[in-house]
Design an enzyme around this catalytic site. Structure first.
Site, short mmCIF file in Angstrom:
data_model
loop_
_atom_site.label_atom_id
_atom_site.label_comp_id
_atom_site.label_asym_id
_atom_site.label_seq_id
_atom_site.Cartn_x
_atom_site.Cartn_y
_atom_site.Cartn_z
CG ASP A 27 -4.74 -4.33 8.18
OD1 ASP A 27 -5.15 -5.36 7.63
OD2 ASP A 27 -3.59 -4.23 8.65
CD GLU B 66 -2.45 -1.28 2.74
OE1 GLU B 66 -3.51 -1.93 2.82
OE2 GLU B 66 -1.90 -0.74 3.73
#
Length: 352
Positions: free
Chosen positions: A235, A64
């Site tokens: 998450d 990410e």
């Protein structure tokens, strides 16, 4: 050989220097400092660019990028999440980050963020608990005793006054590791053999597990009135820790709803499931904990503004210190239009 100019040099904080900085400041003091920086930025939340993180998913994990800007500085973090790594002797999460000056676009800091992410995550959890946990909370259940568990425990001690931590992990060795690391910190540490045992008498319930799956570490009937749940393991899409029934009975607080609805515990709920943005509580626009029987739930997935706060803190803290080195990272020709000429002259200098 010609030495690089000051404009070419960017402060870099290595893992070694980050560890030296933590020991110099003191870990509990650093957690308090980071929480203050995060809280300050949450109070000016509306100034920031906000976007869900840019994620590249694979069968084994996720990579990410987490960017944001307050108009004066720009920051981003590179971070991965690979739960299978632990079995291969690798970290589940690694990260680094960069802070830049918006006016010039020049980077002003490059830093490791594997340690810093653990610190800022724990600081953010405790900052949220300061507003949402029952008054006088002194006991926390820590479910999932991996790399985050000690940081979470110490942050709750430093910021919220927690005195006792009850540990549970499906791997007993993880709980033993956590208890060993927390010895001598002033926390009472109790290893438990089940989640039910861990939450007994705890006012704060923290879940922090790594497996990328829909899981139920806390079932609906395990959670009574008047507790604060700090859910930080979920998450990414397809990864949760709590039974949906708990969410239905809780007031749920989030960082950035468009991201949390994809990645957090509330991915289990309808799109119109009501949530409260944590920055609104901190800025006084919305209430946090209202009464003794309320269940509050911080559905935390981590957001770029928290990393920005951590980068700001490191930039400020390392000034005039020995906790960084300067990297020759930016090209700086005498004539900004003559990058090729700089390259040519460097060739001649090397031959000489």
């Amino acid at each position: 050989m010609t030495q690089p100019s000051d404009k070419a040099l960017v402060p870099f904080v290595s893992v070694d220097n980050m560890m030296r900085l933590v020991h110099h400041v003191g870990i509990e003091e650093m957690l308090r400092d980071l929480a203050s920086y995060v809280e300050e930025d949450f109070r000016r939340w509306e100034l920031f660019d906000k976007t869900p993180r840019v994620a590249s998913h694979s069968d084994v994990g996720v990579i990410e990028l987490m960017p944001t800007s307050d108009g004066e500085a720009y920051g981003f973090k590179y971070v991965n999440g690979h739960p299978k790594n632990t079995s291969e002797g690798l970290q589940t999460v690694t990260a680094f980050g960069l802070l830049a000056d918006v006016y010039t676009g020049y980077p002003v800091l490059l830093t490791e963020m594997t340690l810093l992410t653990a610190l800022r995550t724990a600081a953010t959890s405790a900052m949220a608990a300061k507003y949402l946990a029952p008054k006088g909370s002194d006991t926390m259940a820590m479910i999932g005793n991996g790399a985050q568990s000690e940081f979470q425990s110490l942050a709750m001690k430093a910021i919220c006054g927690v005195k006792s931590v009850r540990l549970y992990d499906k791997d007993p060795a993880a709980s033993e590791k956590c208890a060993r690391n927390l010895a001598g910190t002033g926390l009472q540490v109790i290893i438990c053999t089940s989640p039910e045992e861990a939450i007994e008498g705890a006012q704060i319930l923290t879940t922090c597990t790594a497996d990328k799956q829909y899981a139920t570490f806390l079932s609906d009937n395990m959670v009574g009135a008047g507790v604060h749940i700090n859910a930080i393991g979920g998450d990414c899409p397809g990864k949760t820790e709590l039974a949906a029934g708990i969410l239905s009975r809780s007031d749920v607080f989030v960082e950035f709803p468009p991201q949390t609805r994809i990645e957090g515990e509330i991915q289990q709920m309808p799109e119109d499931f009501p949530v409260i943005e944590l920055w609104q509580v901190i800025s006084g626009q919305k209430p946090g904990r209202r009464d003794e029987r309320q269940i509050t739930l911080f559905d935390s997935v981590g957001f770029a503004i928290e990393d920005f706060s951590a980068l700001r803190y490191i930039r400020d803290r390392i000034k005039d210190s020995a906790f960084y080195i300067e990297l020759d990272m930016l090209a700086d020709p005498d004539d900004p239009r003559d990058l090729f000429g700089m390259l040519q002259r460097s060739g001649a200098a090397h031959l000489a």
